[in-house]
Design a protein around this motif. Structure first.
Motif: not given
Length: 232
Positions: A113-115, A1-4, A72-75
């Protein structure tokens, strides 16, 4: 899982935790989480993220469970704005939180900024706000961890645990907020709590001041989430 993706899960966890006392009398956290997932399953396919008319918080949680990402995971910042608007809509039983999304869209950084950095900041902002009254109680922590689920990586969980140990410091969060993300960070902080405790109100005032957010905008954000205004 990403932090996003973790941003969405942490946000939903805190949103669910707000209603925890209301559901403890009818089966506790396990029954509540099952109900949310069940409601989401019925609404999948046609639901938009966070729409109260298509499953509300259940819809958010179900889309996460099905792997669609959502919020948020949508970008990027657009996804975070959609997540916040969806949570506001689900909490207030209104269609799609467009008022809050319009407010958030007024503040955009010159360069996104970086996601992962954005996600980390948002997670820390939510957890710090939740701890501003002295602690995250056992029920809130149980709800949060249940919502994060088993698919979080060890690294992600370590990030959350570290955030729970961080000193509560509104000025520090504000100093690390990129230009154009002030309203998003403040909205995430409000979403994570019910600002009815003097320590919480004091923290939010310090955060708003440090972020340079005016009192009228602060009250508008609070109205979007249906919580007590900070300023009269």
């Amino acid at each position: 899982m990403s932090l996003m993706k973790m941003v969405t899960k942490v946000a939903v966890g805190f949103a669910v935790a707000k209603g925890l006392q209301k559901v403890q009398q009818s089966g506790g956290i396990g029954k509540m989480m099952d109900g949310l997932k069940g409601g989401a399953a019925q609404g999948q396919g046609t639901a938009q993220v966070g729409s109260a008319q298509s499953g509300g918080l259940g819809g958010l949680l179900g889309q996460l469970s099905s792997g669609s990402g959502g919020g948020a995971a949508a970008g990027g910042l657009g996804g975070i704005g959609g997540l916040l608007g969806g949570l506001a809509a689900a909490k207030n039983g209104q269609p799609a939180g467009s008022s809050l999304e319009e407010l958030l869209s007024q503040d955009n950084p010159p360069e996104e900024p970086p996601q992962e950095e954005t996600a980390g900041l948002m997670i820390r902002a939510m957890i710090m706000a939740a701890r501003s009254d002295g602690k995250i109680d056992a029920n809130e922590k149980e709800t949060l961890m249940a919502t994060i689920g088993d698919d979080a990586t060890a690294e992600d969980m370590e990030f959350v645990r570290a955030a729970m140990q961080e000193d509560v410091d509104a000025n520090k969060i504000a100093s690390e907020t990129p230009n154009g993300m002030e309203t998003q960070v403040y909205s995430m902080s409000v979403m994570a709590i019910e600002p009815d405790h003097p320590a919480e109100a004091k923290y939010l005032h310090e955060l708003a001041t440090a972020l340079g957010i005016g009192q009228a905008t602060v009250n508008e954000i609070h109205d979007s989430f249906g919580v007590q205004r900070l300023y009269s």
